[in-house]
Design an enzyme around this catalytic site. Structure first.
Site, PDB file in Angstrom:
ATOM      1  N   ARG A 263     -18.200   1.036  20.303  1.00 55.12           N
ATOM      2  CA  ARG A 263     -19.170  -0.143  20.412  1.00 55.12           C
ATOM      3  C   ARG A 263     -18.662  -1.153  19.680  1.00 55.12           C
ATOM      4  NH1 ARG A 263     -23.981   1.102  17.115  1.00 55.12           N
ATOM      5  NH2 ARG A 263     -23.365  -0.573  15.755  1.00 55.12           N
ATOM      6  N   HIS A 267     -25.700  -2.300  17.493  1.00 55.70           N
ATOM      7  CA  HIS A 267     -26.470  -1.257  18.454  1.00 55.70           C
ATOM      8  C   HIS A 267     -27.422  -1.863  19.372  1.00 55.70           C
ATOM      9  CE1 HIS A 267     -28.674   2.343  18.959  1.00 55.70           C
ATOM     10  NE2 HIS A 267     -29.685   1.800  18.894  1.00 55.70           N
ATOM     11  N   TYR A 276     -23.043  -2.345   7.988  1.00 55.26           N
ATOM     12  CA  TYR A 276     -22.457  -0.802   7.493  1.00 55.26           C
ATOM     13  C   TYR A 276     -21.034  -0.747   8.067  1.00 55.26           C
ATOM     14  CZ  TYR A 276     -24.410  -0.747  12.316  1.00 55.26           C
ATOM     15  OH  TYR A 276     -24.641  -0.799  13.638  1.00 55.26           O
TER      16      TYR A 276
END
Length: 365
Positions: A263, A267, A276
């Site tokens: 990805r 998100h 992160y």
């Protein structure tokens, strides 16, 4: 006592991802699967991947401009989605989660229909079933059970259709998916579980979601085949899904496919992946971009031409303009719709929530 062989972490069988096109665009040495599709099909796959990415960018832009409530980008996962959906029959049922823009476009769902979902309109999802596609499933993993139920229905009706559940790696951590996989295997349902392992379930890396060697390894526990495929290789995804669909259609039951991809974006548009995710990890996967890889392959095989590229760009430009026009000219909707269209008769609790929200909006206005 008879000898017992224990299958432990030291004697797992490796499941190397199936790969037909290497990251540098060269054909691999794999001879099990076909890659000699007709030139028009090869070009069409490229077109669908590019258009998917361009529309993905447009959807994100519209959300950033306040025109959409939310959007889940599929940037980097175009090969997995297009390859998996492109080989299926139009009568095969798709059960998407919420990131499957490429699969929806292949199936003929229009950008305008998709935009209604992300604007929060009550009719978001209408028209999907006419294309044998279930509405988007925002709650994680529950649609796997819906896919199995549809597959079992096809069995009882004597149909030869296949259902495909598109799942994220995070979805495989849900109890619903365990139940779906187990039920599909026990009933030999004609269902394919296509897991897009994009390495992250929001901010949780896949290594913290499971202790086994891979998601595909879980298949043995359910009694079905498990296969890993390079999710950034559109031809490999096409070939592996074709095989699984043929197996299901022939009455041999379900298959669990793990498409190893990445990805590239957040998100959703509400997420900040820089909090992160290591930038070096992103660079590693950007070098394996599925569209760049496939275009190089098409150039080497003589399928890519400037004329094909111009056709793709023209279609992409037109669809992006149509999407923007649809969203910008769409009428505002009554927020009460999200309460009034849940049940035939609104419940007292929903009525209370609706009235409280309307009173607050009146106070603010």
């Amino acid at each position: 006592m008879a000898d017992v062989t224990v299958l432990g972490l030291d004697n797992w069988v490796d499941l190397e991802p199936v790969q037909l096109v290497a990251p540098d665009g060269a054909a691999t040495s794999d001879v099990r699967y076909r890659r000699d599709l007709p030139p028009e099909t090869l070009g069409w796959l490229y077109e669908e991947m590019v258009v998917t990415r361009d529309l993905d960018v447009e959807f994100v832009n519209l959300q950033r401009q306040g025109e959409l409530a939310l959007f889940a980008s599929c940037r980097g996962q175009e090969a997995a989605q297009v390859g998996a959906a492109a080989c299926l029959r139009k009568t095969d049922w798709l059960f998407p989660q919420y990131r499957e823009l490429g699969a929806l476009l292949v199936r003929g769902i229009t950008p305008a229909q998709i935009s209604a979902v992300w604007r929060g309109r009550w009719h978001g999802g209408l028209g999907f079933t006419e294309k044998h596609c279930a509405p988007l499933s925002i709650d994680i993993g529950s649609h796997g059970l819906h896919a199995v139920g549809a597959a079992m229905a096809a069995q009882r009706l004597g149909e030869d259709s296949v259902t495909v559940a598109f799942i994220g790696d995070g979805g495989t951590s849900e109890g619903d998916m365990h139940e779906a996989l187990n039920f599909a295997a026990v009933t030999s349902a004609p269902c394919v579980f296509f897991v897009q392992n994009n390495q992250w379930a929001i901010s949780v890396p896949v290594r913290h979601q499971q202790a086994g060697p891979s998601i595909a390894h879980r298949a043995i526990g359910y009694g079905m085949p498990g296969i890993r495929v390079d999710g950034n290789d559109v031809l490999a995804c096409y070939a592996v899904m074709s095989e699984a669909a043929q197996r299901a259609r022939g009455g041999d039951g379900p298959t669990l496919i793990e498409a190893v991809t990445y990805r590239m974006g957040p998100h959703t548009t509400s997420d900040d992946p820089t909090r992160y995710r290591d930038p070096d990890e992103l660079k590693h996967w950007e070098a394996r971009d599925p569209i760049t890889r496939y275009r190089t392959y098409l150039e080497q095989t003589g399928v890519w031409t400037p004329r094909l590229q111009q056709h793709v760009e023209n279609r992409s430009r037109r669809l992006r303009a149509e999407l923007r026009e649809t969203v910008l000219t769409a009428p505002d909707f009554d927020v009460a719709d999200m309460f009034d269209n849940v049940y035939a008769d609104i419940t007292p609790e929903l009525a209370r929530q609706r009235d409280a929200l309307l009173a607050e909006l009146d106070w603010e206005g």
